[in-house]
Design a protein around this motif. Structure first.
Motif, PDB file in Angstrom:
ATOM      1  N   PRO A  62      60.842  24.438  38.001  1.00 52.22           N
ATOM      2  CA  PRO A  62      61.333  23.329  37.187  1.00 52.22           C
ATOM      3  C   PRO A  62      60.783  23.360  35.767  1.00 52.22           C
ATOM      4  CG  PRO A  62      59.593  22.546  38.611  1.00 52.22           C
ATOM      5  CD  PRO A  62      59.783  24.006  38.922  1.00 52.22           C
ATOM      6  N   ILE A 122      69.943  17.274  34.950  1.00 57.69           N
ATOM      7  CA  ILE A 122      68.866  18.061  34.343  1.00 57.69           C
ATOM      8  C   ILE A 122      68.144  18.872  35.406  1.00 57.69           C
ATOM      9  CG2 ILE A 122      66.626  17.878  33.190  1.00 57.69           C
ATOM     10  CD1 ILE A 122      67.843  15.361  31.770  1.00 57.69           C
ATOM     11  N   ILE A 123      67.863  18.241  36.528  1.00 58.96           N
ATOM     12  CA  ILE A 123      67.124  18.915  37.597  1.00 58.96           C
ATOM     13  C   ILE A 123      67.961  20.060  38.156  1.00 58.96           C
ATOM     14  CG2 ILE A 123      66.337  18.597  39.978  1.00 58.96           C
ATOM     15  CD1 ILE A 123      65.375  15.782  39.054  1.00 58.96           C
ATOM     16  N   ARG A 124      69.249  19.821  38.353  1.00 60.01           N
ATOM     17  CA  ARG A 124      70.115  20.868  38.937  1.00 60.01           C
ATOM     18  C   ARG A 124      70.235  22.048  38.000  1.00 60.01           C
ATOM     19  NH1 ARG A 124      73.645  16.157  40.921  1.00 60.01           N
ATOM     20  NH2 ARG A 124      73.253  16.146  43.172  1.00 60.01           N
ATOM     21  N   ALA A 154      66.523  21.428  44.669  1.00 62.06           N
ATOM     22  CA  ALA A 154      66.884  20.256  43.866  1.00 62.06           C
ATOM     23  C   ALA A 154      67.623  19.223  44.696  1.00 62.06           C
ATOM     24  CB  ALA A 154      67.717  20.686  42.664  1.00 62.06           C
ATOM     25  N   GLU A 155      68.523  19.691  45.563  1.00 65.28           N
ATOM     26  CA  GLU A 155      69.336  18.738  46.345  1.00 65.28           C
ATOM     27  C   GLU A 155      68.481  17.960  47.326  1.00 65.28           C
ATOM     28  OE1 GLU A 155      72.283  17.975  45.437  1.00 65.28           O
ATOM     29  OE2 GLU A 155      72.256  19.602  43.963  1.00 65.28           O
ATOM     30  N   TYR A 210      69.486  13.849  37.501  1.00 64.47           N
ATOM     31  CA  TYR A 210      69.881  14.820  38.535  1.00 64.47           C
ATOM     32  C   TYR A 210      70.518  16.042  37.891  1.00 64.47           C
ATOM     33  CZ  TYR A 210      69.380  10.854  41.797  1.00 64.47           C
ATOM     34  OH  TYR A 210      68.918   9.784  42.529  1.00 64.47           O
ATOM     35  N   LYS A 268      62.912  29.836  41.498  1.00 62.47           N
ATOM     36  CA  LYS A 268      63.361  28.632  40.813  1.00 62.47           C
ATOM     37  C   LYS A 268      62.138  27.797  40.485  1.00 62.47           C
ATOM     38  CE  LYS A 268      67.315  25.645  41.370  1.00 62.47           C
ATOM     39  NZ  LYS A 268      68.307  25.153  42.324  1.00 62.47           N
ATOM     40  N   ILE A 306      61.376  21.910  33.106  1.00 65.61           N
ATOM     41  CA  ILE A 306      62.136  20.761  32.643  1.00 65.61           C
ATOM     42  C   ILE A 306      62.074  20.644  31.135  1.00 65.61           C
ATOM     43  CG2 ILE A 306      62.381  18.270  32.814  1.00 65.61           C
ATOM     44  CD1 ILE A 306      63.008  19.597  35.373  1.00 65.61           C
ATOM     45  N   GLN A 307      60.933  21.016  30.549  1.00 64.99           N
ATOM     46  CA  GLN A 307      60.749  20.790  29.116  1.00 64.99           C
ATOM     47  C   GLN A 307      61.824  21.493  28.309  1.00 64.99           C
ATOM     48  OE1 GLN A 307      58.487  21.678  31.393  1.00 64.99           O
ATOM     49  NE2 GLN A 307      56.425  21.657  30.538  1.00 64.99           N
ATOM     50  N   ILE A 309      61.814  10.020  37.841  1.00 66.86           N
ATOM     51  CA  ILE A 309      62.473  11.090  38.595  1.00 66.86           C
ATOM     52  C   ILE A 309      62.068  12.447  38.023  1.00 66.86           C
ATOM     53  CG2 ILE A 309      64.709  12.150  39.117  1.00 66.86           C
ATOM     54  CD1 ILE A 309      65.868   9.274  39.104  1.00 66.86           C
ATOM     55  N   LEU A 310      62.131  12.576  36.728  1.00 66.26           N
ATOM     56  CA  LEU A 310      61.807  13.861  36.094  1.00 66.26           C
ATOM     57  C   LEU A 310      60.331  14.203  36.260  1.00 66.26           C
ATOM     58  CD1 LEU A 310      63.957  13.415  32.888  1.00 66.26           C
ATOM     59  CD2 LEU A 310      64.424  14.944  34.811  1.00 66.26           C
ATOM     60  N   ILE A 347      66.773  15.318  45.261  1.00 65.14           N
ATOM     61  CA  ILE A 347      67.706  14.253  44.886  1.00 65.14           C
ATOM     62  C   ILE A 347      67.979  13.342  46.079  1.00 65.14           C
ATOM     63  CG2 ILE A 347      70.124  13.833  44.218  1.00 65.14           C
ATOM     64  CD1 ILE A 347      69.803  16.347  42.377  1.00 65.14           C
ATOM     65  N   TYR A 397      59.760  15.277  39.880  1.00 65.05           N
ATOM     66  CA  TYR A 397      60.285  16.613  40.181  1.00 65.05           C
ATOM     67  C   TYR A 397      59.373  17.690  39.603  1.00 65.05           C
ATOM     68  CZ  TYR A 397      63.556  20.446  40.898  1.00 65.05           C
ATOM     69  OH  TYR A 397      64.120  21.632  41.312  1.00 65.05           O
ATOM     70  N   GLU A 398      58.849  17.405  38.405  1.00 61.21           N
ATOM     71  CA  GLU A 398      57.949  18.349  37.754  1.00 61.21           C
ATOM     72  C   GLU A 398      56.702  18.604  38.595  1.00 61.21           C
ATOM     73  OE1 GLU A 398      58.298  19.945  34.917  1.00 61.21           O
ATOM     74  OE2 GLU A 398      56.278  20.513  34.312  1.00 61.21           O
TER      75      GLU A 398
END
Lengths: 168, 460
Positions: free
Chosen positions: B44, B30-32, A16-17, B28, B42, B46-47, A52-53, A20, A56-57
């Motif tokens: 994602p 949410i992602i973390r 994640a970092e 960010y 890990k 996200i949903q 962004i979301l 970001i 990332y997805e």
């Protein structure tokens, strides 16, 4: 080793970092491009958040690391276009004039004024070419347009810009 | 303006925005906090994290509908929505609903992913469709079917045409569109016979080698079953060529005997179409002059006899379609197999069932995301017109006057007026033209002179 490529590889593995950090590198690009579509700051913020979301997805499926920025901007433009259509009836001119009265820097004022002068069908092309310094080929890929069309819009847009500025 | 100046202004470092920074930080966070999968790796998800988080969840739900149900990856989503989106400002029916549009072929050359609904065919079992199904080349012309949307009233297909040679300059309509036509033979799974047609594609040339357009096939054009009529003719030994001859009026299809001979195929929710294209035709922007051709003013000054004599001097080829004077065309063979599933969440029929003593009225109106069809009960001497909640005329989007394009209209309330045909065309219609007759509104005149009127609340 290219830092961006390293970050992309790490992001694709779920770091994640690293992801970001990549976004932070592109933050100003995202802001400038989104402002070409959406004058309202809230809408710009929402479009960037969606992007962004979304990115990332799906970063696991980015084919080439060096295309990360092109890919990211393409997602952003899709989100902006969708949001623009949803809000088409809003009075963006009014939003813009309110924003112009706030205490923003000279660069912001010049930037927004330039956007307002640029022809509608060339605005994003100008932004990507002059502001973000993408190549014609990259812009064609981002926008799904023919390279010759990009060139002709740039040429025509500059002519229209020249006329618009002479009239001021 | 110099390039250096453009770069300076458009590439400037803008002031930080607290609003934008806050939204980015939220993303960010949410992602973390993205959920860890059972395997410990890990991933994602996200949903799940987004459920209950205000506007972000709503926005992401939209994204899920648009992106994740169709497992096409973000990098492969058609840029700016494909042809339907590209032409939304020009197309007579406006923006076709993205959520109900099925992608067939994508510009980056990747295969589209089988959703298990419209467009199923030639799948390799893993849901990846061979793009050759939707892109065909014959001679210099490549025709690609890019996307499809099927409502309860019509089928819309995105069409991209690429020409290895440059297209000649083609006619441009006042609304900015440029049309191409295709000669087709269509085989539908719900009827035993084939339909031959000349279909019109509404769109625009992107450049000298590329055309993007939308082909609309109205179901009323493909659901007519005239087999009983054909049987009657066969029994009487009458051929189609004989029908037009004097003395054969009894074999004509008329309003009176229409219901006796004509049935309608029901268009199922899912059906297949084999679409064969044999010719693609465009109208030249500047038709070639004919030798001895008269001007419009000269033609107007002619008597009927002189005009008929003149027309006989024109070359036979000029009467053909297409012809070298007025058209560009390319014959070939482009063939596509499509499976279509009707999908439009806004589709519905509103029963009205109001008929006056003269037998004139409205049975129902059919709605989809982009159009409204008026199902009226009329004679030959009346004409219906619909106004939106603001009293603005809703124009037809196709050649059928009762298939109305609703984009940009408030249809929460629809006013339907049926007028005497001649009176409407000669007198009333002009009130509906912006700028005309400023003394009275179109709606005022319709209220006064319609032979039937009703208001439908659609709840939209």
């Amino acid at each position: 080793m290219n830092t961006v490529n390293t970050l992309v590889r790490r992001a694709r593995r779920g770091d994640a970092e690293a992801f970001i950090a990549l976004i932070e590198e592109c933050k100003m690009t995202l802001q400038r491009v989104a402002l070409g579509y959406l004058r309202n700051e809230e809408d710009v913020a929402d479009a960037i958040q969606d992007t962004i979301l979304d990115a990332y997805e799906h970063i696991g499926n980015l084919k080439k690391e060096e295309y990360f920025k092109t890919w990211l901007v393409r997602i952003l433009i899709n989100r902006c276009t969708k949001r623009y259509r949803m809000n088409q009836h809003k009075a963006y001119l009014e939003d813009y004039s309110e924003e112009a009265q706030r205490d923003v820097g000279k660069a912001d004022v010049e930037f927004r004024e330039m956007l307002s002068i640029l022809p509608d069908d060339s605005r994003v092309i100008f932004q990507l070419y002059y502001g973000e310094q993408f190549t014609i080929r990259e812009i064609a890929e981002i926008l799904g347009m023919n390279e010759n069309t990009i060139k002709s819009r740039l040429h025509r847009g500059k002519e229209q810009l020249r006329v618009a500025l002479e009239g001021r | 303006m110099q390039e250096k100046e453009l770069r300076r202004v458009l590439g400037a470092e803008l002031r930080p925005s607290g609003v934008i920074d806050a939204k980015m930080e939220e993303a960010y966070r949410i992602i973390r906090n993205a959920e860890v999968g059972q395997t410990g790796s890990k991933k994602p998800v996200i949903q799940k994290v987004l459920v209950g988080i205000g506007s972000v969840a709503a926005v992401f739900a939209l994204m899920v509908t648009f992106c994740v149900m169709n497992p096409v990856l973000a990098s492969e989503i058609p840029i700016l929505g494909g042809i339907f989106s590209k032409l939304s400002d020009l197309f007579s029916f406006g923006q076709l609903p993205e959520e109900d549009t099925v992608l067939l072929y994508q510009d980056n050359g990747t295969a589209s992913v089988d959703k298990g609904s419209a467009g199923e065919s030639a799948s390799d079992g893993q849901g990846v469709r061979d793009t050759a199904v939707y892109q065909q080349t014959s001679g210099d012309i490549t025709i690609t079917l890019t996307e499809v949307y099927a409502s309860n009233q019509a089928l819309f297909i995105g069409v991209n045409v690429k020409n290895a040679q440059e297209f000649p300059e083609m006619a441009l309509f006042a609304d900015g569109t440029q049309n191409l036509s295709v000669e087709t033979v269509e085989y539908y799974s719900f009827r035993p016979d084939a339909i031959q047609s000349l279909r019109h594609i509404e769109g625009k040339f992107a450049d000298a080698h590329t055309y993007d357009g939308i082909l609309r096939i109205d179901y009323s054009e493909i659901n007519v079953d005239d087999s009983r009529y054909q049987q009657m003719l066969d029994s009487a030994g009458v051929t189609p060529e004989d029908i037009g001859q004097t003395g054969n009026e009894e074999f004509w299809l008329t309003d009176e005997n229409y219901a006796q001979y004509i049935d309608y195929y029901e268009i199922p929710e899912t059906f297949t179409i084999k679409l064969d294209i044999s010719n693609i035709v465009g109208d030249l922007a500047e038709p070639l002059p004919l030798e001895g051709q008269k001007s419009a003013e000269e033609l107007e000054r002619m008597s009927d006899e002189e005009w008929q004599k003149y027309m006989k001097t024109l070359p036979q080829e000029w009467y053909d379609y297409p012809n070298k004077y007025e058209n560009w065309w390319q014959e070939g063979s482009w063939s596509y197999d499509l499976t279509i599933t009707k999908k439009d969440s806004a589709s519905r029929v509103i029963e009205v069932n109001q008929i006056n003593e003269a037998g004139i009225g409205v049975r129902s109106i059919e709605l989809s995301s982009v159009e409204m069809t008026l199902n009226t009960v009329e004679g030959n001497d009346t004409f219906a017109v619909a106004l939106d909640a603001d009293g603005n005329k809703i124009e037809n989007g196709s050649s059928n006057a009762y298939e109305l394009a609703i984009a940009g209209h408030d249809i929460s309330r629809v006013y339907i007026y049926i007028c005497d045909y001649d009176e409407y065309m000669d007198e009333i219609k002009g009130y509906g033209v912006p700028g005309n007759h400023q003394d009275r509104s179109f709606q005022e005149v319709l209220e006064e002179r319609a032979v039937f009127k009703t208001v439908v609340e659609t709840g939209e």
